[in-house]
Scaffold this active site. Structure first.
Site, PDB file in Angstrom:
ATOM      1  N   GLY A 187      40.715  53.753  41.844  1.00 27.44           N
ATOM      2  CA  GLY A 187      40.840  53.529  40.325  1.00 27.44           C
ATOM      3  C   GLY A 187      42.388  53.306  39.889  1.00 27.44           C
TER       4      GLY A 187
ATOM      5  N   CYS B 203      32.085  23.555  34.549  1.00 22.87           N
ATOM      6  CA  CYS B 203      31.464  23.140  33.292  1.00 22.87           C
ATOM      7  C   CYS B 203      31.011  24.474  32.298  1.00 22.87           C
ATOM      8  CB  CYS B 203      30.222  22.344  33.491  1.00 22.87           C
ATOM      9  SG  CYS B 203      30.960  20.683  34.281  1.00 22.87           S
ATOM     10  N   GLU B 204      31.906  25.178  32.027  1.00 23.18           N
ATOM     11  CA  GLU B 204      31.738  26.449  31.225  1.00 23.18           C
ATOM     12  C   GLU B 204      32.814  26.705  30.314  1.00 23.18           C
ATOM     13  OE1 GLU B 204      29.386  29.419  32.032  1.00 23.18           O
ATOM     14  OE2 GLU B 204      28.464  28.735  33.747  1.00 23.18           O
TER      15      GLU B 204
ATOM     16  N   GLU C 249      40.067  56.488  47.603  1.00 22.82           N
ATOM     17  CA  GLU C 249      39.375  55.388  47.927  1.00 22.82           C
ATOM     18  C   GLU C 249      40.016  54.185  47.131  1.00 22.82           C
ATOM     19  OE1 GLU C 249      35.489  56.040  46.598  1.00 22.82           O
ATOM     20  OE2 GLU C 249      34.945  57.747  48.022  1.00 22.82           O
TER      21      GLU C 249
ATOM     22  N   TYR D 151      36.019  40.073  32.815  1.00 24.63           N
ATOM     23  CA  TYR D 151      36.593  41.331  32.329  1.00 24.63           C
ATOM     24  C   TYR D 151      37.834  41.124  31.275  1.00 24.63           C
ATOM     25  CZ  TYR D 151      34.953  42.449  36.902  1.00 24.63           C
ATOM     26  OH  TYR D 151      34.146  42.762  38.233  1.00 24.63           O
TER      27      TYR D 151
ATOM     28  N   ARG E 147      37.881  36.930  37.378  1.00 26.55           N
ATOM     29  CA  ARG E 147      38.312  38.115  36.607  1.00 26.55           C
ATOM     30  C   ARG E 147      38.521  37.957  35.078  1.00 26.55           C
ATOM     31  NH1 ARG E 147      41.911  41.018  36.770  1.00 26.55           N
ATOM     32  NH2 ARG E 147      40.746  43.277  36.584  1.00 26.55           N
TER      33      ARG E 147
ATOM     34  N   GLY F 217      41.268  50.582  46.000  1.00 32.19           N
ATOM     35  CA  GLY F 217      41.001  49.150  46.626  1.00 32.19           C
ATOM     36  C   GLY F 217      42.191  48.206  45.769  1.00 32.19           C
ATOM     37  N   ARG F 218      42.154  48.499  44.624  1.00 28.16           N
ATOM     38  CA  ARG F 218      43.022  47.319  43.867  1.00 28.16           C
ATOM     39  C   ARG F 218      44.505  47.640  44.298  1.00 28.16           C
ATOM     40  NH1 ARG F 218      41.504  45.176  38.809  1.00 28.16           N
ATOM     41  NH2 ARG F 218      39.888  46.665  38.836  1.00 28.16           N
TER      42      ARG F 218
END
Ligand code: LLP
Length: 428
Positions: free
Chosen positions: A239, A355-356, A286, A329, A325, A288-289
């Site tokens: 985190g 196309c969004e 743990e 988010y 991302r 990650g980022r």
């Protein structure tokens, strides 16, 4: 500290000019710095040296083979969330006995596979999952190592989609029920071996305090479980946040000195060690980022410019399928031209070909007035970048490159159109 900086007017990763990579591989391409990853892993280890602490890299952040292999070579363990991630770790040369397995919906084949591979521990998220693992272990004639993820009900102050430690989230067992659940395991599940306790309150936390609050809250439970069940580890999850805004400057120590409020590996460790050390228990981390996020940039080419009534758009050859991302988010990634510009800034939306309307990498962003054909670097793209990419709009997966000093290698070839459709078939 990451390894992206302008040298002689061109953005480099370590000693490699990103323009050279873009012209050799085409774009979009993710470029990772080996040095950044190895340094950050070493920094975790040094910061937590006063404890019996072990890093289990959260594979979901970046699961490419060469990155997992790099982690394995440096002796890291792995935090996995699927049978697929376990397979990837093994395939990349990682040690399954250093894997902890999280996730709320592990299936029977996944549980069997993990038991066959002798993983270190299942981090379980519900009583029904514990019962299922107990049943399968019984059938296989083994004892399954388990811990339960305690949900400490602490607000992580992060985006609502990546906060996990409150009782509104699907994760873990509420702190008010955790003792009862451990008692049930001990009384009713003979094929489980209670090995530890786990927690993880959310991702991209930029302050130390929520981690401290969670640790202080869970500490008495750990003490009790050490006595009652002889647990051997406490996993404090991942985190730790990274810098998304101020990314290039954060490659320099002076920048950090001017931002003492932001979390660093050191401030995180310094706040937690006094709480954890008296226990004398093995601590699992743990991240990650924090291990890969700032270690990569995605290179993309500007294709067109469009000046609308209200906005200027710079269209690029990377879409939300490559980095989701911003769309998912409201994630912020800095975007820099590979060839340095001087003072010709405009405000624009950087948008992809999909196309969004949600297909943007930046909105209303002050950015160099890049022209079609120019290569841009989308920063802080190493975590949840490629690993969350897809082929939406039938766009083949991007290539990946690992830089090591003044050398670079392709670690994933760009997917071909044939590969993209190779598993599809017509009905008989
Ligand atoms: N441990 C557990 C149990 C987790 O669920 C996670 C991340 C981690 C560790 C690693 O967290 P980190 O150190 O990377 O923050 N896709 C989102 C992030 C999702 C995080 C999911 N869990 C994003 O791009 O922001």
């Amino acid at each position: 500290m990451h390894s992206f900086a302008y040298k002689n007017g061109s953005l480099h990763c370590e000693n490699v000019n990103l323009a050279d990579i873009a012209s050799a591989t085409g774009t979009p391409v993710f470029v990772y710095s080996k040095k950044t990853i190895a340094d950050d892993l070493a920094e975790f280890r040094a910061a937590f040296a006063p404890l019996d602490a072990h890093v289990a890299f959260a594979v979901k952040a970046c699961s490419s083979k060469a990155i997992l292999n790099l982690m394995a070579q440096q002796g890291a363990g792995f935090d996995i969330v699927s049978g697929g991630e376990l397979w990837r770790v093994i395939n990349a040369g990682g040690d399954p006995t250093l894997c902890t397995y999280a996730g709320v919906a592990k299936t029977e084949p996944e549980i069997r596979y993990a038991l066959e591979q002798n993983i270190y521990c299942f981090n379980c998220e519900s009583e029904n999952e514990l019962r299922e693992i107990n049943r399968i272990a019984g059938e296989m004639g083994v004892k399954a190592p388990v811990s339960v993820r305690v949900n400490p009900h602490v607000d992580a102050h992060t985006h609502k989609y990546i906060t996990t430690g409150t009782n509104e989230n699907k994760f873990g067992v509420d702190i008010t029920r955790i003792e009862e659940v451990y008692a049930t395991i001990a009384a009713e599940m003979p094929h489980l071996h209670i090995k530890g306790l786990q927690m993880h309150i959310g991702s991209q936390l930029t302050e130390v305090q929520p981690f401290v609050d969670a640790a202080v809250k869970v500490l008495p439970i750990v003490k009790k479980f050490m006595k009652l069940y002889g647990i051997e580890f406490w996993s404090i999850g991942g985190g730790i946040g990274i810098v998304y805004d101020g990314c290039l400057e954060s490659g320099k120590p002076e920048w950090w000195a001017a931002h003492p409020e932001l979390i660093t590996i050191r401030s995180y460790a310094e706040a937690l060690i006094p709480i954890l050390k008296p226990l004398g228990i093995k601590i699992l981390l743990e991240p990650g980022r924090r291990l890969v996020g700032n270690a990569a940039a995605m290179l993309t080419t500007c294709i067109y410019e469009k000046k609308g009534e209200a906005k200027t758009f710079k269209m690029i050859d990377a879409g939300m399928n490559d980095i989701i991302r911003p769309a998912l988010y409201e994630g912020y990634h800095e975007i820099w031209p590979v060839q340095e510009h001087c003072g010709d800034e405009i405000v624009a939306d950087i948008v992809g070909p999909i196309c969004e309307s949600g297909d943007f990498q930046a909105q209303n962003r002050r950015i160099a007035d890049v022209q079609p054909g120019e290569v841009l670097a989308e920063m802080s793209a190493g975590a949840y970048g490629f690993s969350m990419s897809s082929t939406y709009n039938s766009r083949p997966l991007a290539a990946e490159v690992l830089v090591d000093g003044d050398k670079w290698s392709i670690i994933r070839r760009r997917q071909t159109l044939e590969q993209m459709v190779q598993d599809e078939c017509l009905p008989e």
